[in-house]
Design an enzyme around this catalytic site. Structure first.
Site, PDB file in Angstrom:
ATOM      1  N   TYR A 174      -4.998   2.979  -2.592  1.00 27.24           N
ATOM      2  CA  TYR A 174      -4.221   2.610  -1.400  1.00 27.24           C
ATOM      3  C   TYR A 174      -3.938   3.851  -0.549  1.00 27.24           C
ATOM      4  O   TYR A 174      -4.194   3.860   0.659  1.00 27.24           O
ATOM      5  CB  TYR A 174      -2.910   1.928  -1.814  1.00 27.24           C
ATOM      6  CG  TYR A 174      -2.124   1.385  -0.627  1.00 27.24           C
ATOM      7  CD1 TYR A 174      -2.599   0.290   0.091  1.00 27.24           C
ATOM      8  CD2 TYR A 174      -0.939   1.982  -0.223  1.00 27.24           C
ATOM      9  CE1 TYR A 174      -1.884  -0.202   1.188  1.00 27.24           C
ATOM     10  CE2 TYR A 174      -0.233   1.493   0.868  1.00 27.24           C
ATOM     11  CZ  TYR A 174      -0.706   0.397   1.564  1.00 27.24           C
ATOM     12  OH  TYR A 174      -0.016  -0.084   2.662  1.00 27.24           O
ATOM     13  N   SER A 177      -7.189   5.097   1.012  1.00 23.34           N
ATOM     14  CA  SER A 177      -7.704   4.184   2.054  1.00 23.34           C
ATOM     15  C   SER A 177      -6.902   4.337   3.350  1.00 23.34           C
ATOM     16  O   SER A 177      -7.461   4.309   4.448  1.00 23.34           O
ATOM     17  CB  SER A 177      -7.687   2.726   1.574  1.00 23.34           C
ATOM     18  OG  SER A 177      -6.358   2.242   1.445  1.00 23.34           O
TER      19      SER A 177
END
Ligand code: NAP
Length: 275
Positions: A174, A177
């Site tokens: 996460y 990204s």
């Protein structure tokens, strides 16, 4: 011709809050994977007199994004794209997160670049995890592959993430990204500018949305470091998104704007204890 605003992840949370504001002077297209969620959002907006349609699309699929863009171009001039679709660590494994957040952003930005033009704006959504995940973890040298060979990018990034402890892979994916989203937004600014398109990213802290609630146990840890000691309300970031996407800040592009109640500014790294 109608001014169109496409909002990915528009069926809930920040995307839906942005639709309420953008809908005052745009035809709104809400995109997401779950048709029932989109339909109930469409009803909510129409009850307010907003012109809107739903279009089921998965941003991690290039083909699906191309169909969305084709549909949007048929509705009018796509003047704003607010790309809220995203997956957090409680919503999928590392691969799904990377495909939804990083590949999804590349798909959306590249495909909509083709149909947008002078005076329009693309707004990507990052996360304060992009700043709070220790920076030495970020495999920034791999990001450039996304510009030339997206499969190579995903393969190399996933290889890197698999080196992390299994229990932390989704969290790390996460953070990476969303760090990539900021990098990519800046990288695309010049190319977008050639067509008169502005491109920005907005970085939310903790917000009261379905995703924010799923992450609330971990997120509550951050609150004590923030200057404003509460979760943000979706309409507070939606106002920022709508301003960025409007024609008013015509000189603003290639930048990331943090809206996190002052958490990143505190300099604290709440993740350092678990990595
Ligand atoms: N809330 C927070 O505290 C927080 C903090 C930092 C960053 N963010 C970021 O803010 C953005 C908006 O999140 P939110 O808080 O408003 O949460 P949300 O209400 O859960 O919205 C996320 C939306 O993304 C859609 N989505 C997920 N994967 C998708 C895919 N592959 N293709 C198309 N749509 C997809 C979901 O709909 P479907 O499942 O129906 O597709 C959902 O409507 C996200 O990018 C998130 O990472 C949120």
């Amino acid at each position: 011709m109608k001014n169109v605003c496409v909002i990915t992840g528009g069926g809930s949370g920040m995307g839906l809050a942005a639709a309420h504001i953008m809908g005052k002077d745009h035809f709104i297209i809400l995109a997401g994977r779950t048709a029932s969620r989109l339909e109930s959002a469409v009803k909510e907006l129409r009850d307010e007199g907003i012109e809107t349609e739903a279009f089921a699309a998965d941003v991690s699929s290039r083909q699906s994004v191309e169909k969305l863009a084709e549909y949007a171009a048929g509705c009018g001039r796509v003047r704003a794209l607010i790309h809220c679709a995203g997956l957090s660590p409680h919503m999928g494994d590392a691969r799904l997160i990377m495909q939804g957040n990083a590949l999804g952003t590349v798909n959306i930005d590249e495909v909509f670049y083709e149909i947008m033009g002078e005076g329009s704006c693309i707004l990507n959504v990052s996360s304060m995890s992009a700043y709070l995940t220790p920076q030495f973890i970020m495999p920034k040298r791999l990001y450039k592959h996304a510009l030339t060979d997206i499969e190579k990018f995903l393969k190399k990034i996933m290889g890197f993430i698999r080196l992390m402890p299994r229990s932390q892979q989704a969290n790390v994916a996460y953070g990476i990204s969303k760090n990539f989203v900021i990098w990519y937004t800046k990288k695309m600014a010049e190319k977008m500018g050639g067509k008169g398109i502005r491109i920005l990213s907005v970085t939310p802290g903790n917000f009261e949305t379905p995703m924010g609630r799923l992450e609330s146990k971990e997120a509550s840890e951050y609150i004590k470091y923030c200057a404003i000691k509460r979760f943000g309300r979706p309409e507070e970031i939606a106002e920022l998104m709508a301003f960025c996407a409007s024609e008013k800040p015509g000189f603003l592009t290639g930048a990331d704007i943090i809206c996190d109640g002052g958490c990143v500014a505190s300099g604290v790294n709440p993740l350092k204890n678990i990595l």
